[in-house]
Design a protein around this motif. Sequence first.
Motif, PDB file in Angstrom:
ATOM      1  N   TRP A  96      61.631  45.415  31.963  1.00 56.46           N
ATOM      2  CA  TRP A  96      62.139  45.947  30.697  1.00 56.46           C
ATOM      3  C   TRP A  96      61.040  46.485  29.782  1.00 56.46           C
ATOM      4  N   THR A  97      60.199  47.367  30.321  1.00 57.65           N
ATOM      5  CA  THR A  97      59.098  48.053  29.630  1.00 57.65           C
ATOM      6  C   THR A  97      58.007  47.112  29.121  1.00 57.65           C
ATOM      7  N   ALA A  98      58.050  45.849  29.497  1.00 58.86           N
ATOM      8  CA  ALA A  98      57.003  44.917  29.078  1.00 58.86           C
ATOM      9  C   ALA A  98      55.707  45.206  29.832  1.00 58.86           C
ATOM     10  N   THR A  99      54.610  44.785  29.257  1.00 57.13           N
ATOM     11  CA  THR A  99      53.293  44.880  29.877  1.00 57.13           C
ATOM     12  C   THR A  99      52.828  43.486  30.256  1.00 57.13           C
ATOM     13  N   VAL A 100      52.412  43.310  31.497  1.00 58.62           N
ATOM     14  CA  VAL A 100      51.773  42.065  31.929  1.00 58.62           C
ATOM     15  C   VAL A 100      50.313  42.415  32.200  1.00 58.62           C
ATOM     16  N   GLN A 101      49.396  41.720  31.500  1.00 57.81           N
ATOM     17  CA  GLN A 101      48.006  42.158  31.543  1.00 57.81           C
ATOM     18  C   GLN A 101      47.050  41.034  31.151  1.00 57.81           C
ATOM     19  N   TYR A 102      45.904  41.015  31.840  1.00 58.14           N
ATOM     20  CA  TYR A 102      44.756  40.199  31.456  1.00 58.14           C
ATOM     21  C   TYR A 102      43.561  41.133  31.311  1.00 58.14           C
ATOM     22  N   THR A 103      42.666  40.819  30.377  1.00 57.79           N
ATOM     23  CA  THR A 103      41.465  41.634  30.189  1.00 57.79           C
ATOM     24  C   THR A 103      40.240  40.735  30.081  1.00 57.79           C
ATOM     25  N   GLN A 104      39.083  41.371  30.220  1.00 56.86           N
ATOM     26  CA  GLN A 104      37.809  40.671  30.109  1.00 56.86           C
ATOM     27  C   GLN A 104      36.790  41.627  29.498  1.00 56.86           C
ATOM     28  N   ASP A 105      36.154  41.225  28.406  1.00 61.77           N
ATOM     29  CA  ASP A 105      35.193  42.088  27.715  1.00 61.77           C
ATOM     30  C   ASP A 105      33.934  42.277  28.561  1.00 61.77           C
ATOM     31  N   ILE A 106      33.449  43.519  28.597  1.00 62.62           N
ATOM     32  CA  ILE A 106      32.217  43.816  29.317  1.00 62.62           C
ATOM     33  C   ILE A 106      31.618  45.106  28.772  1.00 62.62           C
ATOM     34  N   THR A 107      30.312  45.140  28.642  1.00 61.03           N
ATOM     35  CA  THR A 107      29.601  46.376  28.301  1.00 61.03           C
ATOM     36  C   THR A 107      28.910  46.865  29.566  1.00 61.03           C
ATOM     37  N   LEU A 108      29.353  48.004  30.075  1.00 62.24           N
ATOM     38  CA  LEU A 108      28.820  48.547  31.319  1.00 62.24           C
ATOM     39  C   LEU A 108      27.670  49.502  31.030  1.00 62.24           C
ATOM     40  N   PRO A 109      26.546  49.349  31.706  1.00 60.67           N
ATOM     41  CA  PRO A 109      25.459  50.327  31.583  1.00 60.67           C
ATOM     42  C   PRO A 109      25.896  51.674  32.162  1.00 60.67           C
ATOM     43  N   ALA A 110      25.165  52.725  31.829  1.00 64.17           N
ATOM     44  CA  ALA A 110      25.437  54.025  32.430  1.00 64.17           C
ATOM     45  C   ALA A 110      25.348  53.916  33.949  1.00 64.17           C
ATOM     46  N   GLY A 111      26.247  54.589  34.638  1.00 62.55           N
ATOM     47  CA  GLY A 111      26.236  54.543  36.087  1.00 62.55           C
ATOM     48  C   GLY A 111      27.573  54.958  36.658  1.00 62.55           C
ATOM     49  N   THR A 112      27.641  55.031  37.966  1.00 66.19           N
ATOM     50  CA  THR A 112      28.884  55.346  38.671  1.00 66.19           C
ATOM     51  C   THR A 112      29.432  54.070  39.290  1.00 66.19           C
ATOM     52  N   TYR A 113      30.669  53.764  38.980  1.00 64.90           N
ATOM     53  CA  TYR A 113      31.293  52.500  39.363  1.00 64.90           C
ATOM     54  C   TYR A 113      32.494  52.743  40.271  1.00 64.90           C
ATOM     55  N   THR A 114      32.680  51.810  41.181  1.00 61.72           N
ATOM     56  CA  THR A 114      33.901  51.770  41.980  1.00 61.72           C
ATOM     57  C   THR A 114      34.505  50.383  41.853  1.00 61.72           C
ATOM     58  N   LEU A 115      35.763  50.324  41.438  1.00 62.89           N
ATOM     59  CA  LEU A 115      36.506  49.074  41.378  1.00 62.89           C
ATOM     60  C   LEU A 115      37.468  49.042  42.560  1.00 62.89           C
ATOM     61  N   THR A 116      37.481  47.936  43.284  1.00 61.74           N
ATOM     62  CA  THR A 116      38.369  47.762  44.428  1.00 61.74           C
ATOM     63  C   THR A 116      39.238  46.544  44.179  1.00 61.74           C
ATOM     64  N   ILE A 117      40.578  46.721  44.270  1.00 57.81           N
ATOM     65  CA  ILE A 117      41.499  45.634  43.944  1.00 57.81           C
ATOM     66  C   ILE A 117      42.604  45.559  44.992  1.00 57.81           C
ATOM     67  N   PRO A 118      42.567  44.586  45.927  1.00 60.18           N
ATOM     68  CA  PRO A 118      43.661  44.404  46.871  1.00 60.18           C
ATOM     69  C   PRO A 118      44.818  43.623  46.227  1.00 60.18           C
ATOM     70  N   VAL A 119      46.036  44.124  46.379  1.00 61.12           N
ATOM     71  CA  VAL A 119      47.211  43.436  45.847  1.00 61.12           C
ATOM     72  C   VAL A 119      48.297  43.377  46.923  1.00 61.12           C
ATOM     73  N   TYR A 120      49.055  42.290  46.906  1.00 65.10           N
ATOM     74  CA  TYR A 120      50.166  42.091  47.832  1.00 65.10           C
ATOM     75  C   TYR A 120      51.459  42.158  47.047  1.00 65.10           C
ATOM     76  N   ASN A 121      52.416  42.944  47.512  1.00 63.78           N
ATOM     77  CA  ASN A 121      53.717  43.045  46.859  1.00 63.78           C
ATOM     78  C   ASN A 121      54.721  42.177  47.603  1.00 63.78           C
ATOM     79  N   GLY A 122      55.095  41.057  46.977  1.00 65.01           N
ATOM     80  CA  GLY A 122      56.059  40.163  47.603  1.00 65.01           C
ATOM     81  C   GLY A 122      57.458  40.740  47.666  1.00 65.01           C
TER      82      GLY A 122
END
Length: 263
Positions: A96-122
């Motif tokens: 019903w348009t709700a957001t489910v979310q967790y966050t974590q503060d971080i200051t990233l230096p200049a650079g090129t980043y790749t985030l990889t996140i495996p998720v399973y859909n039950g």
Amino acid sequence: SYSADLPDMSALDNLQNLSFDEGTYYESNLSIGGSDEQKAVTGWTIASSGGTYHSAAQLAWGSGLTLGASGSSYAIPDTDSRGKTKGGGLALLSAWTATVQYTQDITLPAGTYTLTIPVYNGGGTTGISKNLFGFVADAGTEYYATQTSFTVGGWTTMSVKFTLMAETPGKLSVGYKHADAGSGGAPHLFVDYVQITCGSQSWPIMLPGDVDNSGAVTISDVPRLINVLRELETDAYGTADANKDGNVNINDVEPVVNTILTK
């Protein structure tokens, strides 16, 4: 330690629980629509919105615990994305348009980043309204995965790549916003880990100790472990018997390390 001629990435060492294996696992089934269905997770801040139409917690693989409403609840997988039974993952569900979310503060230096996140859909075949897996700068620029649908009963590996031209404060984020519909059709997601790679460095290192699959963690794993860490698929840094004395033991470690240092 960090070389003076390379970007200082030490800030990323402060990130917590990227593997969702730290802290306490929730030990009950998770429903949705209740007053307290999103649980605290070590290292992460709850950032959900939309009343009570979101549910989340850290659950152990193979615990049999379920996520979802009566009639449309699904159990956490028995193993993680690499087939391992140890540890756990983050369960996420929204409706019903709700957001489910967790966050974590971080200051990233200049650079090129790749985030990889495996998720399973039950379970749940409808697409999400907005993917919130990724990084958002405090200035507002969003670097989120584009995945909006997830294979039921299987793993999907999301990847986010972005370049920062200057040091950028922001938030690492996991979660999603669902469409204006009930939870039955929503993806019931179980997140294995969030891996961040920049150059030759990764946080966290997501590797089993028994990299040669012998059934035990021994000295023979060291050369292969080094190869995997360096994203190599060859024995460029030697075999297990690195000093060629006919035995695999602690004496092989120094030759392997010395070979790396001379490459």
